[in-house]
Design a protein around this motif. Structure first.
Motif, PDB file in Angstrom:
ATOM      1  N   UNK A   1      -4.699  -0.426  -0.900  1.00  0.00           N
ATOM      2  CA  UNK A   1      -4.780  -0.117  -2.602  1.00  0.00           C
ATOM      3  C   UNK A   1      -3.959   0.671  -2.793  1.00  0.00           C
ATOM      4  N   UNK A   2      -4.455   1.971  -2.300  1.00  0.00           N
ATOM      5  CA  UNK A   2      -3.729   2.952  -2.617  1.00  0.00           C
ATOM      6  C   UNK A   2      -2.290   3.449  -2.216  1.00  0.00           C
ATOM      7  N   UNK A   3      -2.092   2.796  -0.982  1.00  0.00           N
ATOM      8  CA  UNK A   3      -0.566   2.545  -0.530  1.00  0.00           C
ATOM      9  C   UNK A   3       0.211   1.701  -1.697  1.00  0.00           C
ATOM     10  N   UNK A   4      -0.170   0.778  -2.086  1.00  0.00           N
ATOM     11  CA  UNK A   4       0.408  -0.109  -3.408  1.00  0.00           C
ATOM     12  C   UNK A   4       0.709   0.797  -4.507  1.00  0.00           C
ATOM     13  N   UNK A   5      -0.338   1.580  -4.933  1.00  0.00           N
ATOM     14  CA  UNK A   5      -0.220   2.361  -6.323  1.00  0.00           C
ATOM     15  C   UNK A   5       0.850   3.191  -5.795  1.00  0.00           C
ATOM     16  N   UNK A   6       0.969   4.006  -4.838  1.00  0.00           N
ATOM     17  CA  UNK A   6       2.190   4.664  -4.360  1.00  0.00           C
ATOM     18  C   UNK A   6       3.424   4.103  -4.264  1.00  0.00           C
ATOM     19  N   UNK A   7       3.560   2.678  -3.803  1.00  0.00           N
ATOM     20  CA  UNK A   7       4.689   1.949  -4.103  1.00  0.00           C
ATOM     21  C   UNK A   7       5.416   1.611  -5.289  1.00  0.00           C
TER      22      UNK A   7
ATOM     23  N   UNK B   1      13.912  -5.802  -2.925  1.00  0.00           N
ATOM     24  CA  UNK B   1      14.665  -6.763  -3.953  1.00  0.00           C
ATOM     25  C   UNK B   1      14.873  -5.954  -5.346  1.00  0.00           C
ATOM     26  N   UNK B   2      13.907  -5.482  -5.791  1.00  0.00           N
ATOM     27  CA  UNK B   2      14.031  -4.765  -6.919  1.00  0.00           C
ATOM     28  C   UNK B   2      14.922  -3.662  -7.288  1.00  0.00           C
TER      29      UNK B   2
ATOM     30  N   UNK C   1       9.597   7.366  -3.163  1.00  0.00           N
ATOM     31  CA  UNK C   1       8.584   6.315  -3.328  1.00  0.00           C
ATOM     32  C   UNK C   1       8.007   5.601  -2.034  1.00  0.00           C
ATOM     33  N   UNK C   2       8.825   5.639  -0.993  1.00  0.00           N
ATOM     34  CA  UNK C   2       8.112   5.371   0.318  1.00  0.00           C
ATOM     35  C   UNK C   2       7.358   6.184   0.941  1.00  0.00           C
TER      36      UNK C   2
ATOM     37  N   UNK D   1       4.926  -6.764  -0.469  1.00  0.00           N
ATOM     38  CA  UNK D   1       4.980  -5.668  -1.455  1.00  0.00           C
ATOM     39  C   UNK D   1       6.494  -5.182  -1.411  1.00  0.00           C
ATOM     40  N   UNK D   2       6.901  -4.400  -0.071  1.00  0.00           N
ATOM     41  CA  UNK D   2       7.809  -3.893   0.409  1.00  0.00           C
ATOM     42  C   UNK D   2       9.445  -4.904   0.232  1.00  0.00           C
ATOM     43  N   UNK D   3       9.031  -6.195   0.544  1.00  0.00           N
ATOM     44  CA  UNK D   3      10.132  -6.938   0.133  1.00  0.00           C
ATOM     45  C   UNK D   3      10.351  -6.997  -1.308  1.00  0.00           C
TER      46      UNK D   3
END
Length: 253
Positions: free
Chosen positions: A50-56, A14-15, A33-34, A8-10
């Motif tokens: 999953x909460x971390x991913x939503x934040x990202x 890239x985005x 974002x981070x 996800x971080x990669x």
């Protein structure tokens, strides 16, 4: 659901590489974002990955918003939360939906989309199931906490699009002051002056859902710094001092 944070971080790196790193608004949103992702993980009572991913993913639409309009103001551009949902799940990006770059498993796509598209809503809609509402509340708390930080570490021009002089000389709208004392967040449509926006951000603290979120706000001290901002107008200065005393007694004690 398994979340591969490295993947996800990669994908995020890239985005955002496609956007101008010299633009302070882009740099601001990468850092925001981070931090929000880490706050989501810290605040969430369960499903922390999953909460971390939503934040990202929550502000992924901000980058296109800045590229197209050079502003964070949704009212004069596009709603950034909806744009983010389109980037991830729709056709806003010329390369197509991007969500699979961040996470392989599609089982939580609808939940992730809901957290993103509602994170900047004035109120969450009724009817959300308990799990979805919890994750939405986690993201909304984390976003609000970091917006307080951004107010203290970033130039005011990058956040509000006004100068320091504009803020120091700003009036305050009576409707915004009333909303503060009602312990509610400030609707965007009643904000008229730069100081109104500042009070709107301060009021985020009234509606934090989780006790851990409130503890983090006190611990970080950014709300206190915002309440202590100096103004040249006597009426604004006096009103801010009164609001600061009120909030300190009820939230920061």
């Amino acid at each position: 659901m398994q979340v591969d944070k490295h993947q996800a971080l990669e994908a995020f790196t890239n985005y955002v590489a496609a956007y101008d790193p010299g633009n302070p608004r882009i740099a601001l949103k990468v850092a925001h974002t981070l931090r929000v992702a880490r706050l989501c993980e810290r605040i969430s009572p369960s499903e922390k990955d999953l909460a971390w991913l939503c934040g990202l993913l929550h502000d992924i639409g901000r980058f296109e918003q800045v590229r197209r309009f050079d502003t964070f103001n949704d009212s004069v551009s596009v709603p950034h939360a909806r744009l983010g949902a389109e980037v991830l799940f729709g056709a806003a990006d010329p390369l197509g939906p991007r969500i699979r770059e961040f996470v392989d498993d599609p089982s939580e796509d609808e939940l992730i989309r809901t957290t993103i598209i509602t994170h900047s809503d004035y109120r969450l809609a009724d009817g959300l199931d308990e799990r979805t509402r919890m994750l939405c509340d986690v993201l909304r708390d984390a976003d609000k906490i970091d917006i307080l930080k951004v107010n203290c570490i970033c130039p005011i021009q990058d956040i509000y699009g006004v100068t320091d002089e504009d803020m120091r000389n700003s009036r305050l709208s009576p409707a915004v002051v009333r909303t503060f004392y009602e312990h509610r967040t400030v609707p965007r449509d009643i904000r008229q002056y730069p100081a109104d926006i500042l009070v709107g951000h301060i009021c985020f603290a009234w509606e934090l859902v989780f006790e851990k979120s409130r503890r983090i706000v006190v611990e970080q001290g950014h709300l206190e710094s915002m309440l202590s901002r100096r103004f040249l107008r006597e009426d604004t200065r006096r009103t801010f001092e009164e609001m600061a005393t009120h909030m300190r007694a009820r939230l920061l004690a």
